[in-house]
Design an enzyme around this catalytic site. Sequence first.
Site, mmCIF file in Angstrom:
data_model
loop_
_atom_site.group_PDB
_atom_site.id
_atom_site.type_symbol
_atom_site.label_atom_id
_atom_site.label_comp_id
_atom_site.label_asym_id
_atom_site.label_seq_id
_atom_site.Cartn_x
_atom_site.Cartn_y
_atom_site.Cartn_z
ATOM 1 N N ASP A 145 0.847 -1.175 0.000
ATOM 2 C CA ASP A 145 0.000 0.000 0.000
ATOM 3 C C ASP A 145 0.893 1.239 0.000
ATOM 4 O OD1 ASP A 145 -2.194 1.597 0.076
ATOM 5 O OD2 ASP A 145 -2.747 1.161 2.144
ATOM 6 N N ASN A 151 29.938 -40.233 12.745
ATOM 7 C CA ASN A 151 28.707 -39.513 12.446
ATOM 8 C C ASN A 151 28.369 -38.511 13.550
ATOM 9 O OD1 ASN A 151 26.229 -39.191 10.796
ATOM 10 N ND2 ASN A 151 25.220 -40.005 12.619
#
Length: 863
Positions: free
Chosen positions: A347, A703
Amino acid sequence: MPVTTGPGVAKAGGRMVDKPMLEGTVSGLPFSTLYAHLASGGGGLASTIAASRLRRFGPNQTAPRHRPALWRQVLGRFINPLVLILLFASALSAMTGNLTSFTIVLTMVALSVTLDMVQERRAENAIDALRRSVAVTVRVLRDGVEVALPMEKLVPGDVVRLAAGDLVPGDCRLLEARDLFINQALLTGEPFPAPKQVDGPGAPTEDMIAATDTLFMGTSVVSGTATAILCRTGPATAFGQLSGSLMAEPPPTSFELGIRGFGYLILRLTVFLVLFVLAVNILFHRPWLESLMFALALAVGLTPELLPMIVTVTLAKGATRLAAKRVIVKRLPAMHNIGAMDVLCTDKTGTLTDAVIRMVRHIDTDGRDSEKILHLAYLNSHFESGIRSALDEAILAFRPLDVSRWTKIDEVPFDFERRRVSVLVTNGNERLLVVKGAPEDVLRQSTHYDAGDNGIQPLDPAARARMLEMFAQLGEQGLRVLAIASRALDASHLSARLDDEADLVFSGYALFLDPPKASAASALHALADAGVAVKVLTGDNERVTQHVCDALGFPITGLITGNELQTMSGDALRARLTGVNVFCRMTPQQKERVLLAYKHAGRVVGFLGDGINDASAIHAADVGIAVDSGADVAKEAAGLVLLDHDLSVVSDAVMEGRRTVRNVTKYILMGSSSNFGNMFSMAGAALFLPFLPMLPIQVLLNNLLYDVSEAGIPLDNVDADTLVQPVHWDLPLIQRYMLVMGPVSSAFDFLTFYVLLQVFEAGEALFQTGWFVESLATQVLVIFVIRSRHLSWRSRPNPVLAAAAVSIAILGGLLPLSPIAPWFGFVPPPPAFYLFMTLSVVAYLIMMEGMKRLFFRYIAPSG
């Protein structure tokens, strides 16, 4: 508090609604008693009673966010098929006498789960805190005092105050109402606001459309004020019962689909490698239990189990950084969407202008200052009870007028189709309908005009053209204009209706100044430089908009008005989208239509708004942005909330969104190159080695340490040149990266195998130890290569990430020399090995650097 009448379901407005909600008693009190209680000055619930009811009925949410208990979250992470099979296999190993292996495997899995959980939980807590900071609040009577409370804290029996722009916080009965109109299209499908009034303490109708003294959760106040008592909250409301269909989860974003697609890709590779390793080991008659554990450990190593945590933490870190810039992220996917956004619809008022609107003049039809115009405008704004705009505030602040002789009779509230508001007032001698609104619409309803000393004259075509020309000239000066008109009515007129807005006498104009915002020009340039096309969607006319755009240096490349848009087909609109950047005189429905047209054209669209009329467009946008000072309905629909109405912070949010996607991509590229390459190499080594290249427990430790080293990725810096254009999730790029970089990494691994076997003449234990140290160092340190598309030494990593990666690589090298080395099957390597490892890691990083440069120069652009 649930209503205590008997069971039954009533058909209401095409929906099924529990009948007890609409009639009977609340907390055992008949409605007639409640009315009498409030009429005598009742002050709402006591805090102690409210707290008791909150415990009993839960938070006022249609789908309460219940975070699972800690033990459930822990259990959920252990209930993973790969992890369960791994634990089962290690338990079998323990039954054969290898208890140490079982204990260490269990510890590894527990540490990995804990790391994942702690990081993700901290991120969720941060996001919850941000959401609470912009939670919708409701004015409620507690202990005789009106206070603002979050909607989720309301309970049955609470007395609430509502005004234009408010969300209805539950299923309510009206106690007081003034000119109340409710938008309940979400429940009834009716597009026009429904009038509401107090019908008294009797049982209301069960039909939602006809229920005049009942308000429903999920609706909003368009105009007027009300006091109501909550009868049902949360899932017990009509909206809560329908929320499964009305509040369906939005479709997944391209980012979420990309993450999911990568997960499926890794899953397919994992299944293939596990079956391959098992088949090879069984073919070579190796111990089946150890082979199974090794295959499962490989699967765990390949599985991106840290990916959900990395995504959540990275997005949460970005949201936290934006909060410091006074931008609150309500929904995490909005972080990616704003990074991918290439069109921002906004706007004009408050975004390109200061929104500090001042009334500067009040002129008649000859352009002269007129006290009569000020008086009429003041009457309208003073008695209007609907959507109170900044223009109303400017009129009332211009100069206080005494209107005590006037009394309001009725009102036709403002709506965005008529673009005007009318109030019916009387001073005892005359009854007057005063109309204020958009000049074109008010003039259209006028048949006469006030010519001052010449009295009331017909508004013939020449006079009408003169009024419109005056309006156009005022707009070219950058003035916002409201038209003022009136109509005298006789004493028999007891209410105001839409058809009363006819045969009006046009009186003149009220003029306002809303200067361009100083920071808007630089914000527009910053967004343009970032590849975001700004489109202005405003209800103002084209002349005022042109004046503001010129002042900001924002060139208008094309303009469409609401009237033009109304006659356009969908194809015609899409054909003009590229060349148009300003849309004027837009209704809320037209704003949404423009936004959807951009989405249909494949653009990622954001919408910035703050009013009731912006809620539908905010909801439809890929990135809905509201302002904290705006209407509740707009904030509730938004994914991001600006604490300051400033376009410049949107540019900051765009950069932060792109940064988060880039950092998530780093983790993905890590997993698809070095980590994947190492796991693939171990699977391939099973073909020619007479033993496992790494023990299952070593694979798990590798890991775990790798996961720890990557925990700093959410904090990492991102090269500025990678943020200059919208960032979209690119799964094909990741797949190509895996197919190119993974095999290259594996080729280097096989060269390392050769050196270990031929140069160091490594046996089983030394080979496994050497390969553990080497593989961990390469897959951890390669982050310095992958994190930037430039030469690694020209891009500085975040100190936390750098420290974590280097520390883990050093720790991996020292583990075989530590007292706990035997636990993991390590043996101390010879000193020459560490020299070889250092040189080989450097060579590996140089090789990956070169391959990275080749990939992004020649291979990546091909897709």
